[in-house]
Design a protein around this motif. Sequence first.
Motif, PDB file in Angstrom:
ATOM      1  N   VAL A  10      77.038  19.162   2.803  1.00  0.00           N
ATOM      2  CA  VAL A  10      75.944  18.177   2.892  1.00  0.00           C
ATOM      3  C   VAL A  10      75.070  18.428   4.113  1.00  0.00           C
ATOM      4  O   VAL A  10      73.920  17.982   4.150  1.00  0.00           O
ATOM      5  CB  VAL A  10      76.464  16.718   2.900  1.00  0.00           C
ATOM      6  CG1 VAL A  10      77.265  16.425   1.645  1.00  0.00           C
ATOM      7  CG2 VAL A  10      77.266  16.400   4.149  1.00  0.00           C
TER       8      VAL A  10
ATOM      9  N   ASN B  89      73.384  21.124   0.554  1.00  0.00           N
ATOM     10  CA  ASN B  89      73.130  19.695   0.308  1.00  0.00           C
ATOM     11  C   ASN B  89      72.540  19.461  -1.080  1.00  0.00           C
ATOM     12  O   ASN B  89      72.785  18.432  -1.699  1.00  0.00           O
ATOM     13  CB  ASN B  89      72.241  19.105   1.412  1.00  0.00           C
ATOM     14  CG  ASN B  89      70.761  19.347   1.208  1.00  0.00           C
ATOM     15  OD1 ASN B  89      70.049  18.574   0.570  1.00  0.00           O
ATOM     16  ND2 ASN B  89      70.270  20.445   1.774  1.00  0.00           N
TER      17      ASN B  89
ATOM     18  N   ILE C 176      75.408  19.274  -3.687  1.00  0.00           N
ATOM     19  CA  ILE C 176      76.079  17.971  -3.672  1.00  0.00           C
ATOM     20  C   ILE C 176      75.163  16.893  -4.262  1.00  0.00           C
ATOM     21  O   ILE C 176      75.623  16.023  -5.014  1.00  0.00           O
ATOM     22  CB  ILE C 176      76.521  17.598  -2.239  1.00  0.00           C
ATOM     23  CG1 ILE C 176      77.479  18.661  -1.664  1.00  0.00           C
ATOM     24  CG2 ILE C 176      77.171  16.229  -2.224  1.00  0.00           C
ATOM     25  CD1 ILE C 176      78.776  18.834  -2.442  1.00  0.00           C
ATOM     26  N   GLN C 177      73.887  16.954  -3.951  1.00  0.00           N
ATOM     27  CA  GLN C 177      72.938  16.003  -4.552  1.00  0.00           C
ATOM     28  C   GLN C 177      72.942  16.126  -6.073  1.00  0.00           C
ATOM     29  O   GLN C 177      72.846  15.133  -6.789  1.00  0.00           O
ATOM     30  CB  GLN C 177      71.521  16.253  -4.027  1.00  0.00           C
ATOM     31  CG  GLN C 177      71.277  15.761  -2.619  1.00  0.00           C
ATOM     32  CD  GLN C 177      69.804  15.819  -2.249  1.00  0.00           C
ATOM     33  OE1 GLN C 177      68.970  15.181  -2.868  1.00  0.00           O
ATOM     34  NE2 GLN C 177      69.478  16.597  -1.220  1.00  0.00           N
TER      35      GLN C 177
ATOM     36  N   VAL D  25      71.587  13.349   1.157  1.00  0.00           N
ATOM     37  CA  VAL D  25      72.786  13.142   0.347  1.00  0.00           C
ATOM     38  C   VAL D  25      73.230  11.685   0.425  1.00  0.00           C
ATOM     39  O   VAL D  25      73.603  11.079  -0.587  1.00  0.00           O
ATOM     40  CB  VAL D  25      73.925  14.087   0.783  1.00  0.00           C
ATOM     41  CG1 VAL D  25      75.185  13.817  -0.026  1.00  0.00           C
ATOM     42  CG2 VAL D  25      73.492  15.547   0.654  1.00  0.00           C
TER      43      VAL D  25
ATOM     44  N   LYS E 136      71.288   9.612  -1.834  1.00  0.00           N
ATOM     45  CA  LYS E 136      71.732   9.757  -3.223  1.00  0.00           C
ATOM     46  C   LYS E 136      73.041   8.998  -3.470  1.00  0.00           C
ATOM     47  O   LYS E 136      73.261   8.466  -4.554  1.00  0.00           O
ATOM     48  CB  LYS E 136      71.916  11.235  -3.569  1.00  0.00           C
ATOM     49  CG  LYS E 136      70.604  12.016  -3.740  1.00  0.00           C
ATOM     50  CD  LYS E 136      69.826  11.532  -4.947  1.00  0.00           C
ATOM     51  CE  LYS E 136      68.658  12.445  -5.296  1.00  0.00           C
ATOM     52  NZ  LYS E 136      67.676  12.628  -4.254  1.00  0.00           N
ATOM     53  N   CYS E 137      73.918   8.949  -2.462  1.00  0.00           N
ATOM     54  CA  CYS E 137      75.155   8.169  -2.585  1.00  0.00           C
ATOM     55  C   CYS E 137      74.825   6.694  -2.792  1.00  0.00           C
ATOM     56  O   CYS E 137      75.454   6.017  -3.609  1.00  0.00           O
ATOM     57  CB  CYS E 137      76.020   8.323  -1.326  1.00  0.00           C
ATOM     58  SG  CYS E 137      76.813   9.937  -1.141  1.00  0.00           S
TER      59      CYS E 137
END
Length: 332
Positions: A196, A202, A205-206, A240, A243-244
Motif C-alpha cells: 500500500v 498500492n 491493493i486498491q 488505499v 478505498k477501505c
Amino acid sequence: MKLELSDIKGHIAEFSKDQVGSRIIQQKIENASLEEKQLVFDEVVVAVHSLMTDVFGNYVLQKFFEHGTTEQKRILADKLSGHILSLTLQMYGCRVIQKAIESIELDKQILLIGELNGHIVQCVTDQNGNHVIQKCIEKIPTNLIQFIIDSFHGHIYQLATHPYGCRVIQRILEHCAESQVAPILDELMRCAVSLVQDQYGNYVIQHVLENGSQRDKTAIVYKLQGQIYNLSQHKFASNVIEKCVQHGVSSERILIINEILGDINAPNSSNVLLKILKDPYANYVIQKILDIVEPSQRDVIINRIQPFIPTLKKVTPGKHIISRIDKYSGQL
C-alpha cells in the motif's frame, strides 16, 4: 490520381513500409475482394518477418489478422511460430502478436503462446511484452494459461511493485478462476502493508478493494489495522485507506474512523487529530469518511472537528475539510 492495389502490384511490401503507403493498403484491405486480398497477401507473406517489426508495416499485418481469410490468418500465424518471444519484446512486433491472439483459432493461440513458457516474468516486466501477457490473460481460456499464473508464484511482491507487473496482476485478478487467484492473493496479503506504500503496489491493493470478494476486502482492512493513522498520511497508502472506507462494511469503517480520530480522552488527542486534519493526504481520507458514513456518525465527526475550524482556515488541506463540512452543514 487514386491508387488501386493493382497499381502497386509487385511493390506491396515496399509500400507497406511507407507511412502513406501503409495507410492506403490498410484501407484497401478492409473492403477488398478475395482476389485483391490474395494479391496483397502473396507479396506481404514473403516479407512478413521484416514487416512484423516495421513501424508502418506491422499495421498491414494487423489488418490481415482482422480482415484476412481464415487460411491467411493461419499462414501468418505459422510465420510467427518460432519468433514469438523476440516479437513479444519488440515495440511493433508485440502489436502483431496481440492482434494475432485476438484473431486466430484457439489451437493456434495455444501453440504460439507456449513459446513464452519459461519467459513469463521477463515478458511481464518488459514495456512491450507486458501487453502480450495481458492479452493472453484477457482472450485465452484461463485453464489453458496456468503456466502464466504459475510463473508469478514467489514473485508477487516484485511484480506488484513493478510499473508493468502491477497491471498484469490486475488482469489476473479480473479474468482468472478463483482457484488460480487464491495463491496470488495469499502472497499479496502477506506483504499488503508494504504494497500500500508503494507507488505501483498500492494500485493492486486498491483493485482488490474495488473488485475483490468481501472476504478479501475485510482481510486487507485487518492487515492494515493499527497502522491506519500513519498510512492515512502517506502519499500512496492514503488512497488505499480511502478505498477501505468506501468499500468496507460498517464495522470496518468504524474501526478506521476510531484509529484516525483517536480517543478523545487520550493525552494530546487534540494534537493527534489536528495533525490528520492538516495533512495534505489524510485530509482526503477525512473527506471520504464524511461522504460515506451515516448522518449520525457524520454529526459526531463534525462535532469533533468544529473546535479546529479557526486553525484549519489557515492551511489548504484544512480548507478542503471546511468545504466538505459546509456541504453537509445544512443536513445537520
